[in-house]
Design an enzyme around this catalytic site. Sequence first.
Site, PDB file in Angstrom:
ATOM      1  N   GLY A  20       0.767  -1.242   0.000  1.00 34.92           N
ATOM      2  CA  GLY A  20       0.000   0.000   0.000  1.00 34.92           C
ATOM      3  C   GLY A  20       0.794   1.287   0.000  1.00 34.92           C
ATOM      4  O   GLY A  20       0.208   2.367  -0.169  1.00 34.92           O
ATOM      5  N   PRO A  72       4.727  -5.110  -0.811  1.00 32.96           N
ATOM      6  CA  PRO A  72       4.587  -3.965  -1.725  1.00 32.96           C
ATOM      7  C   PRO A  72       4.407  -4.425  -3.168  1.00 32.96           C
ATOM      8  O   PRO A  72       4.987  -5.428  -3.586  1.00 32.96           O
ATOM      9  CB  PRO A  72       5.929  -3.236  -1.567  1.00 32.96           C
ATOM     10  CG  PRO A  72       6.894  -4.306  -1.206  1.00 32.96           C
ATOM     11  CD  PRO A  72       6.124  -5.322  -0.390  1.00 32.96           C
ATOM     12  N   GLY A  73       3.586  -3.721  -3.906  1.00 39.23           N
ATOM     13  CA  GLY A  73       3.418  -3.984  -5.328  1.00 39.23           C
ATOM     14  C   GLY A  73       3.768  -2.715  -6.084  1.00 39.23           C
ATOM     15  O   GLY A  73       4.769  -2.627  -6.789  1.00 39.23           O
ATOM     16  N   ARG A  74       2.935  -1.680  -5.869  1.00 39.84           N
ATOM     17  CA  ARG A  74       3.096  -0.428  -6.587  1.00 39.84           C
ATOM     18  C   ARG A  74       4.492   0.182  -6.390  1.00 39.84           C
ATOM     19  O   ARG A  74       5.082   0.705  -7.330  1.00 39.84           O
ATOM     20  CB  ARG A  74       2.034   0.568  -6.079  1.00 39.84           C
ATOM     21  CG  ARG A  74       1.890   1.818  -6.924  1.00 39.84           C
ATOM     22  CD  ARG A  74       0.943   2.805  -6.240  1.00 39.84           C
ATOM     23  NE  ARG A  74      -0.315   2.249  -5.853  1.00 39.84           N
ATOM     24  CZ  ARG A  74      -1.424   2.268  -6.598  1.00 39.84           C
ATOM     25  NH1 ARG A  74      -1.408   2.847  -7.771  1.00 39.84           N
ATOM     26  NH2 ARG A  74      -2.531   1.735  -6.151  1.00 39.84           N
ATOM     27  N   TYR A 123      -0.246  -1.986 -12.158  1.00 36.17           N
ATOM     28  CA  TYR A 123      -1.689  -1.974 -12.415  1.00 36.17           C
ATOM     29  C   TYR A 123      -2.016  -1.372 -13.784  1.00 36.17           C
ATOM     30  O   TYR A 123      -3.062  -0.755 -13.964  1.00 36.17           O
ATOM     31  CB  TYR A 123      -2.435  -1.231 -11.286  1.00 36.17           C
ATOM     32  CG  TYR A 123      -2.125  -1.810  -9.920  1.00 36.17           C
ATOM     33  CD1 TYR A 123      -2.537  -3.086  -9.588  1.00 36.17           C
ATOM     34  CD2 TYR A 123      -1.385  -1.087  -8.975  1.00 36.17           C
ATOM     35  CE1 TYR A 123      -2.229  -3.642  -8.355  1.00 36.17           C
ATOM     36  CE2 TYR A 123      -1.073  -1.637  -7.729  1.00 36.17           C
ATOM     37  CZ  TYR A 123      -1.497  -2.912  -7.439  1.00 36.17           C
ATOM     38  OH  TYR A 123      -1.187  -3.470  -6.222  1.00 36.17           O
ATOM     39  N   TYR A 146     -10.036   5.042 -11.430  1.00 35.98           N
ATOM     40  CA  TYR A 146      -9.662   5.630 -10.119  1.00 35.98           C
ATOM     41  C   TYR A 146      -9.400   7.131 -10.204  1.00 35.98           C
ATOM     42  O   TYR A 146      -8.781   7.688  -9.288  1.00 35.98           O
ATOM     43  CB  TYR A 146      -8.379   4.984  -9.577  1.00 35.98           C
ATOM     44  CG  TYR A 146      -8.340   3.488  -9.636  1.00 35.98           C
ATOM     45  CD1 TYR A 146      -9.113   2.700  -8.793  1.00 35.98           C
ATOM     46  CD2 TYR A 146      -7.489   2.853 -10.542  1.00 35.98           C
ATOM     47  CE1 TYR A 146      -9.051   1.313  -8.863  1.00 35.98           C
ATOM     48  CE2 TYR A 146      -7.428   1.471 -10.610  1.00 35.98           C
ATOM     49  CZ  TYR A 146      -8.221   0.713  -9.767  1.00 35.98           C
ATOM     50  OH  TYR A 146      -8.147  -0.652  -9.843  1.00 35.98           O
ATOM     51  N   CYS A 184     -14.972   3.485 -27.856  1.00 36.09           N
ATOM     52  CA  CYS A 184     -16.252   4.195 -27.977  1.00 36.09           C
ATOM     53  C   CYS A 184     -16.919   4.390 -26.633  1.00 36.09           C
ATOM     54  O   CYS A 184     -17.950   3.752 -26.339  1.00 36.09           O
ATOM     55  CB  CYS A 184     -17.142   3.441 -28.947  1.00 36.09           C
ATOM     56  SG  CYS A 184     -16.380   3.373 -30.557  1.00 36.09           S
TER      57      CYS A 184
HETATM   58  N1  LLP Z   1      -1.346  -6.995  -0.361  1.00 34.27           N
HETATM   59  C1  LLP Z   1      -2.655  -7.152  -0.620  1.00 34.27           C
HETATM   60  C2  LLP Z   1      -3.412  -8.124   0.162  1.00 34.27           C
HETATM   61  C3  LLP Z   1      -3.284  -6.388  -1.619  1.00 34.27           C
HETATM   62  O1  LLP Z   1      -4.587  -6.558  -1.846  1.00 34.27           O
HETATM   63  C4  LLP Z   1      -2.524  -5.454  -2.361  1.00 34.27           C
HETATM   64  C5  LLP Z   1      -3.158  -4.637  -3.398  1.00 34.27           C
HETATM   65  C6  LLP Z   1      -1.147  -5.344  -2.075  1.00 34.27           C
HETATM   66  C7  LLP Z   1      -0.600  -6.113  -1.068  1.00 34.27           C
HETATM   67  C8  LLP Z   1      -0.249  -4.409  -2.827  1.00 34.27           C
HETATM   68  O2  LLP Z   1      -0.608  -3.084  -2.661  1.00 34.27           O
HETATM   69  P1  LLP Z   1       0.322  -1.937  -3.290  1.00 34.27           P
HETATM   70  O3  LLP Z   1       1.658  -1.978  -2.570  1.00 34.27           O
HETATM   71  O4  LLP Z   1       0.509  -2.241  -4.718  1.00 34.27           O
HETATM   72  O5  LLP Z   1      -0.428  -0.694  -3.064  1.00 34.27           O
HETATM   73  N2  LLP Z   1      -5.634  -1.486  -9.150  1.00 34.27           N
HETATM   74  C9  LLP Z   1      -5.439  -0.457  -8.168  1.00 34.27           C
HETATM   75  C10 LLP Z   1      -4.684  -0.963  -6.951  1.00 34.27           C
HETATM   76  C11 LLP Z   1      -5.341  -2.153  -6.305  1.00 34.27           C
HETATM   77  C12 LLP Z   1      -4.555  -2.712  -5.146  1.00 34.27           C
HETATM   78  C13 LLP Z   1      -5.109  -4.016  -4.732  1.00 34.27           C
HETATM   79  N3  LLP Z   1      -4.406  -4.669  -3.674  1.00 34.27           N
HETATM   80  C14 LLP Z   1      -4.751   0.734  -8.820  1.00 34.27           C
HETATM   81  O6  LLP Z   1      -4.471   0.711 -10.013  1.00 34.27           O
HETATM   82  O7  LLP Z   1      -4.500   1.726  -8.146  1.00 34.27           O
END
Ligand code: LLP
Length: 422
Positions: free
Chosen positions: A239, A277-279, A376, A319, A347
Amino acid sequence: MSIFHYQNNTLFAEDVSIAQLASTQPTPFYCYSSRAFSQHYQQFKAAFASLPNTLCYAMKANSNQAILKLLAQQGAGADVVSLGELQRAIEAGFPAEKIVFSGVAKSAAEIKAALKLNIHCFNVESEPELRHISAIAQSMNKIAPVSLRINPDVDPATHAKISTGKSSDKFGIPLKNALPIYQLAADLPAIEVCGIDMHIGSQITKLSAYDEAIGLLVTLANTLKEQGIAIKHFNFGGGLGVAYKDSDSDQQTLLAQYAEIIKKHACALNCHYIFEPGRFIAANAGILVTQVRYVKPVEEKCFVIVDAAMNDLIRPTLYEAYHQIASVEQANEKSETQIVDVVGPVCETGDYLALNRKLAPVSEGDLLVLHSAGAYGAVQSSTYNSRPLISEVLVDGDRWHTIRQSPSIEQLINLDSIPNWL
Ligand code: LLP
């Protein structure tokens, strides 16, 4: 030198010219930097070097096999949310003991596959799910390692569609129900309680939300200890926000502030730590390259119509996300800017990549990029309007490789099957 930078007024990803890439690659396409992925991973690891931890990359952010392999080779673990992600993670070389399985609705097939592989743990989100995992594990003569995802009812002050830590969000076990469900987990025959888990939302820049949520869960961990339930790991989820605009705090500063909060609480815990972390790892490691098809001035504004669309990058539509737009050929600093909407060929009025954006004048055929598109982006794309998924290119120094080919329209059509009565 920044990873996406200008040399002689033309944009480069590492040592590869985007214009040159676009001459060999149909637009639109995603372009990623290996160096940026590695750097973000290493920066995150360095921030927590003093804590025993595993970084389980949330692969939903970008799950291309090449990206996964790159991160697995650096030592990352993976946070998976489906059988597909689990299979991808294993194929990319993540060791099963570094895989955690999140998600509110794990199926029997997913639970069985993860138990067979001996993953690190399931992040469990409800009592019925806990009982289901226990029953399946028992039938397989296995013990399922579980961590309970607790919903602390904290507002992460992010976009409503990516907030997960409030009681009105579908995620996790409400904090007030945590003790009896931990007790149940300890009593169930095929469950081993190993951790506490949280994930309160995504693109979080108001870090006090983490402080509040972690504080509540540390208190829970201490109560559990008093009741004889030992927590072996604390999973902080993911997050952490990143910079999408020049005016946003840069992600290094956010990481340092986040690390301070984590370390403050970690003193009271003394266990292993997991991050998802992902983002943070992926967003600023990728761009979307697109070409201008037409410029259409109307009475009150000007539309810049490009070849990328909402099906390729849905974040602005879904978003209200902001992605910085830049020209591949840098405009003269003195050239006047105009306010435009950058829209795609799909479209729908909602098909836009940017609204009311200040851009230097552009013409048909110009190449533009949308920054911060590594997370994403490709993973959320679709074939709406029968537009094939676009290709993804990975750059590494002066070399590059198409890590996903765009399928042909024939391949897309051939996925359908016509019944014999037609
Ligand atoms: N852990 C869990 C359980 C999650 O559901 C998520 C993201 C993460 C970790 C990683 O979160 P991050 O570090 O990436 O914020 N599609 C949306 C974001 C959806 C996130 C879903 N869960 C966007 O494009 O902003």
